[in-house]
Design a protein around this motif. Structure first.
Motif: not given
Length: 160
Positions: A22-40
Motif C-alpha cells: 500500500a505504501a508503494a502504491k501510494w508513492a506511485e500514485e503521488y508521484t504520478t499526481y505531481l507529474a500531472r500537476l506540473t504537466g510532465v
C-alpha cells in the motif's frame, strides 16, 4: 484516530500502520499526481521503491518490521522545463499543507533544479530534482517521496 504523541520526538509514539504494498502504491500514485500537476510525463521504467529500516536517534534498529519508503521515478522533461516544474510545486504544495524546505531553479549542470517539501501533518517528504551530470548521462527530472517510519499492520510496536 491520529497518534496523540509525535514519533519524531517520542520513540514510543504509535507509528502509522501501512503495509509495504500500500505504501508503494501510494508513492506511485503521488508521484504520478505531481507529474500531472506540473504537466510532465514520467518514465515508469525508472521507478524504484526502496524500503529501508528506520534508525533511532542513537542508530538503533527496531525488530518489529518498521520501515521507511524512498520511492522515485524520473521524467524525460528537458532541462528547459525544470524551473517551471519546481516553480509550480513551490506554488501549489504549500496550499496542500507542505512546508518548502529547499528550493533552487535550474541554472546549469552544477546548479540544477531542487525542490523539497515536508507535509506538516504526516512528515512525508516530497522532492523534484534534476538528476544526471549532463556530460555522461542525460539530465532528467526525478520525482521522489520518502515516508516517515511506518509499521506493518498486525505487528506489536517495539518499545524503547
Amino acid at each position: 484516530m491520529p497518534p496523540t504523541t509525535d514519533p519524531r520526538t517520542d520513540p514510543n509514539a504509535p507509528l502509522p500502520r501501512v503495509d509495504r504494498k500500500a505504501a508503494a502504491k501510494w508513492a506511485e500514485e503521488y508521484t504520478t499526481y505531481l507529474a500531472r500537476l506540473t504537466g510532465v510525463a514520467l518514465d515508469p521504467s525508472t521507478a524504484r521503491a526502496n524500503f529501508e529500516p528506520c534508525l533511532g536517534r542513537n542508530d538503533e534498529i527496531a525488530t518489529d518490521g518498521r520501515y521507511s519508503l524512498f520511492y522515485y521515478v524520473n521524467s524525460p522533461a528537458p532541462v528547459t522545463e525544470h524551473t517551471r516544474v519546481v516553480r509550480t510545486l513551490r506554488h501549489e504544495l504549500p496550499q496542500q499543507g507542505y512546508e518548502v524546505t529547499a528550493y533552487r531553479e535550474f541554472q546549469n549542470a552544477y546548479a540544477s533544479a531542487v525542490f523539497r517539501a515536508r507535509d506538516t501533518r504526516s512528515s512525508y517528504l516530497v522532492t523534484a530534482d534534476t538528476v544526471g551530470s549532463g556530460r555522461t548521462r542525460p539530465q532528467r527530472l526525478s520525482f521522489a517521496v520518502r515516508t516517515p517510519c511506518l509499521l506493518p499492520p498486525g505487528v506489536e510496536q517495539q518499545q524503547f
